[in-house]
Design a protein around this motif. Sequence first.
Motif, short mmCIF file in Angstrom:
data_model
loop_
_atom_site.label_atom_id
_atom_site.label_comp_id
_atom_site.label_asym_id
_atom_site.label_seq_id
_atom_site.Cartn_x
_atom_site.Cartn_y
_atom_site.Cartn_z
N PHE A 1 4.43 16.15 37.86
CA PHE A 1 3.74 16.73 36.38
C PHE A 1 2.61 16.99 36.61
CE2 PHE A 1 2.07 14.88 32.69
CZ PHE A 1 2.02 15.64 31.33
N SER A 2 1.56 16.15 37.32
CA SER A 2 0.00 16.42 36.95
C SER A 2 -0.14 17.97 37.86
CB SER A 2 -0.31 15.50 37.79
OG SER A 2 -0.35 14.53 37.59
N GLY A 3 0.92 18.72 38.92
CA GLY A 3 0.09 19.42 39.53
C GLY A 3 1.25 20.82 39.10
N ILE A 4 2.23 20.52 38.35
CA ILE A 4 2.79 22.01 37.86
C ILE A 4 1.82 21.81 36.06
CG2 ILE A 4 4.86 22.20 36.21
CD1 ILE A 4 4.84 22.45 39.51
N PHE B 1 9.21 21.80 35.31
CA PHE B 1 9.44 20.36 34.98
C PHE B 1 9.86 19.79 34.23
CE2 PHE B 1 7.47 16.30 35.83
CZ PHE B 1 7.95 16.41 36.76
N ASN B 2 11.06 19.45 34.45
CA ASN B 2 11.69 18.78 33.83
C ASN B 2 11.16 17.13 34.44
OD1 ASN B 2 13.21 17.33 31.52
ND2 ASN B 2 15.24 17.82 31.92
N PRO B 3 10.62 16.15 33.55
CA PRO B 3 10.61 15.13 34.29
C PRO B 3 11.41 14.22 35.39
CG PRO B 3 8.89 15.35 31.59
CD PRO B 3 10.50 16.24 31.96
N GLU B 4 11.48 14.69 36.06
CA GLU B 4 12.33 13.57 36.85
C GLU B 4 12.41 14.60 37.96
OE1 GLU B 4 15.53 14.66 38.25
OE2 GLU B 4 15.83 16.84 36.91
N VAL B 5 12.72 13.40 39.50
CA VAL B 5 12.95 14.17 40.12
C VAL B 5 14.01 13.96 41.70
CG1 VAL B 5 11.10 14.29 41.20
CG2 VAL B 5 11.39 12.11 41.73
N SER B 6 15.62 14.24 40.48
CA SER B 6 16.59 13.73 40.88
C SER B 6 16.73 12.28 41.86
CB SER B 6 16.56 15.66 42.07
OG SER B 6 16.96 16.62 40.96
N GLY B 7 16.10 12.27 41.81
CA GLY B 7 16.14 10.89 42.66
C GLY B 7 15.50 10.58 44.38
N TYR B 8 14.70 11.29 44.36
CA TYR B 8 14.38 11.78 45.66
C TYR B 8 12.92 10.59 46.04
CZ TYR B 8 15.22 15.95 48.16
OH TYR B 8 15.80 17.27 48.78
N GLY B 9 12.82 10.05 45.07
CA GLY B 9 12.01 8.87 46.11
C GLY B 9 12.79 7.78 46.42
N PHE B 10 13.92 7.21 46.09
CA PHE B 10 14.95 6.48 46.32
C PHE B 10 15.72 6.94 47.83
CE2 PHE B 10 14.90 5.95 41.98
CZ PHE B 10 14.30 4.08 41.41
N LEU B 11 16.01 8.32 48.15
CA LEU B 11 16.33 8.59 49.12
C LEU B 11 15.32 8.87 50.22
CD1 LEU B 11 19.37 9.68 50.22
CD2 LEU B 11 17.98 12.29 49.36
#
Length: 317
Positions: free
Chosen positions: A47-50, A225-235
């Motif tokens: 979010f911050s970078g985009i 950017f739509n505030p989500e990363v498709s569960g990549y943090g959990f992956l």
Amino acid sequence: MNILYFLVQQTMFFSIPLLIVALGGMFAERSGVINIALEGTMIIGAFSGILFMNMIQQFISGQIVLILAVLVSSLAGILVSLLHAYASINLRANQIISGTAINMLAPALAIYIARMIRTVQQIPFVNQFRIEKVPLLGDIPLIGGLFFKNTYITTYIGFLILALSAFFLYKTRFGLRLRSCGEHPQAADSAGINVYFMRYAGVMISGALAGLGGLIFVIPTSIEFNPEVSGYGFLALAVLIFGQWRPGRILAAAFFFGFMKAISSSYSGIDFMKAVPIPSYIYKMIPYIATLIVLAFSSKKSQAPQSAGIPFDKGRR
């Protein structure tokens, strides 16, 4: 051959953010702090970078914008990680709950700020960062087409971070002290190591890499950017566990899961896969099914740092 180039390039797009975020998780857990807030930190970093790119691209263009956004995302990740570090280290709070709270807070905070600034939660950016061909290297037979065409500078940043992570973890005094704090913090404290400082350092490095990974995930795969990363943090947590908290193994695990993700996202562009009568949602489930299978067979042999998740009390021996 074109299919091979396509799959390798797509795998790179999905593997590099996984690699960077999992390495971030490794630094935190090697110091003794479990960081499941990777998902939330990725969201804030992206979010911050985009948002930064959205605001600055009208004044500056080219790769310099991406490099500056990398710094912004990393700094944002550090700031988020300090919340987790303070709760986990100073307050000795449950690290799982602290991380979960950040994961819940991050998307809501990103949506709130985005709507306050732009009235909508989507933040567009101009993707001008794809490198069609790296001079000279792109002309190398086979290798040039695989790694030096249709790529992003963030791919090479990812490999640089991998090399630096392995070096600092195993070849420096800092790495030795960090690992000792995750294994035997009381012994490390007796040897004069500041366990609190080392754990803060580990969590802050984790935050910087997770924030960076969030930005790197969005850049090649979207134009907003739509505030989500498709569960990549959990992956990335699955990659960390499968990689046994070691940089080399994490690299292999990231490419395995990245390849699964590439197949699930790009099957429609591969003729023989598109011709197979398999519903699209089956392909989209492939990375997560692979995650469950891999963790089911590898979790019993996991060798996590002995003191990961255990608060350090300086007065206790």
